[in-house]
Design an enzyme around this catalytic site. Structure first.
Site, PDB file in Angstrom:
ATOM      1  N   ASP A 138       5.717  -1.585 -11.796  1.00 15.27           N
ATOM      2  CA  ASP A 138       5.067  -1.527 -10.489  1.00 15.27           C
ATOM      3  C   ASP A 138       6.161  -1.214  -9.454  1.00 15.27           C
ATOM      4  O   ASP A 138       7.351  -1.321  -9.750  1.00 15.27           O
ATOM      5  CB  ASP A 138       4.400  -2.879 -10.197  1.00 15.27           C
ATOM      6  CG  ASP A 138       3.850  -2.976  -8.787  1.00 15.27           C
ATOM      7  OD1 ASP A 138       3.139  -2.042  -8.375  1.00 15.27           O
ATOM      8  OD2 ASP A 138       4.141  -3.977  -8.107  1.00 15.27           O
TER       9      ASP A 138
ATOM     10  N   ASP B 266       5.970  -1.674  -5.299  1.00 17.02           N
ATOM     11  CA  ASP B 266       6.107  -2.600  -4.159  1.00 17.02           C
ATOM     12  C   ASP B 266       6.213  -4.048  -4.633  1.00 17.02           C
ATOM     13  O   ASP B 266       5.309  -4.543  -5.315  1.00 17.02           O
ATOM     14  CB  ASP B 266       4.892  -2.476  -3.226  1.00 17.02           C
ATOM     15  CG  ASP B 266       4.863  -1.154  -2.491  1.00 17.02           C
ATOM     16  OD1 ASP B 266       5.251  -1.127  -1.323  1.00 17.02           O
ATOM     17  OD2 ASP B 266       4.463  -0.136  -3.105  1.00 17.02           O
TER      18      ASP B 266
HETATM   19 MG   LIG Z   1       3.407  -4.910  -6.423  1.00 16.20          MG
END
Ligand SMILES: [Mg+2]
Length: 216
Positions: free
Chosen positions: A4, A6
Site C-alpha cells: 500500500d 499512504d
Molecule cells: Mg494506507
C-alpha cells in the site's frame, strides 16, 4: 509482495493535514477535527464537496473541480519536498528486490500522487496501480486481484502490506496473506492465521513473508 502507499510506504498523512489547513484558510474558514473525521478514508470526489459544504460554500461542479485541482497540485508540491518513507519500508523493499521477489505498489490514491511518490523515493516496482485506475476501490478486492493478475501471481501466494482497515479487508478478500502495520493511533488489528500485526515494517524480513504466504 504488494505495498500500500499512504501510511504504509510513505508518511503522507501529515502532508494531507497541512494542505487541508491551507485549503480551509484559502476558502475563508478554519479546519476542524470534525471536518477531518468526516472525510478520513474517503476519495476526493466525496471529501472535497464535504469540505466545501462544511466551510459554508455551495459545492458547484466548477468549485469542486477547482478545489480538487488546487489540493492535488499542492500535494504534488509537498510530496516533492517533504515526503518521508515509513520506518523500515525502504529496507524491506530493497531486501525483496535483492531476493528477486516481485513487488507492486497498489494505492487508493491518484496516479499523479503515485507518480510523485515514485519520483520522490526513487523506488522501483514491477507494477504500480493507482486508485483512479480501478473501478471498485479498497475494501473491494479488485485492486489486489488486478495487481496479482498482471504480475502473474497467485493471490494465495502473495502478501499484502497495509496500514488501514479498508486495505487489510481488500487484501484478505483477494485471498492474500496480510501484514497489518497501523499508522494512526486509533486503528487496531487482531492477529489472524494469515495476518501478521506489527508496529513497524522494520520488524519484517523476506523470510517471514515467505513463511506467512505459505500458511494455509
Ligand atoms: Mg494506507
Amino acid at each position: 509482495v504488494l505495498f500500500d502507499m499512504d501510511g504504509l510506504l510513505v508518511d503522507t498523512e501529515p502532508l494531507w493535514s497541512l494542505a487541508e489547513i491551507e485549503l480551509a484558510e484559502h476558502l475563508g474558514g478554519a479546519w476542524t477535527d470534525a471536518l477531518k473525521a468526516a472525510i478520513v478514508g474517503t476519495r476526493l470526489e466525496v471529501a472535497v464537496p464535504t469540505i466545501l459544504t462544511g466551510l459554508g460554500h455551495l459545492p458547484t461542479p466548477e468549485l469542486v473541480a477547482e478545489t480538487t485541482g488546487r489540493l492535488l497540485a499542492r500535494m504534488v508540491q509537498l510530496f516533492a519536498g517533504e515526503l518521508l518513507p515509513r520506518p523500515g519500508a525502504v529496507a524491506l523493499h530493497t531486501a525483496l528486490r535483492a531476493a528477486g521477489i516481485p513487488v507492486a505498489l497498489v494505492s487508493s490514491s491518484y496516479r499523479v500522487l503515485v507518480d510523485a511518490v515514485l519520483h520522490r523515493t526513487g523506488l522501483a516496482f514491477d507494477l504500480t496501480l493507482a486508485g483512479d485506475e480501478v473501478v471498485r476501490a479498497k475494501p473491494d478486492p479488485e485492486p489486489y486481484l488486478a495487481a496479482c493478475r498482471v504480475l502473474g501471481a497467485e493471490p494465495a501466494r502473495a502478501v499484502v502490506l497495509e496500514d488501514s482497515p479498508a486495505g487489510v479487508a481488500s487484501g484478505e478478500a483477494a485471498g492474500c496473506a496480510v501484514v497489518a502495520v497501523p499508522d494512526l493511533a486509533a486503528v487496531r488489528f487482531d492477529p489472524a492465521p494469515r495476518r501478521l500485526v506489527v508496529s513497524s515494517l522494520a520488524q519484517i524480513t523476506p523470510a517471514q513473508l515467505r513463511e506467512l504466504a505459505a500458511r494455509p
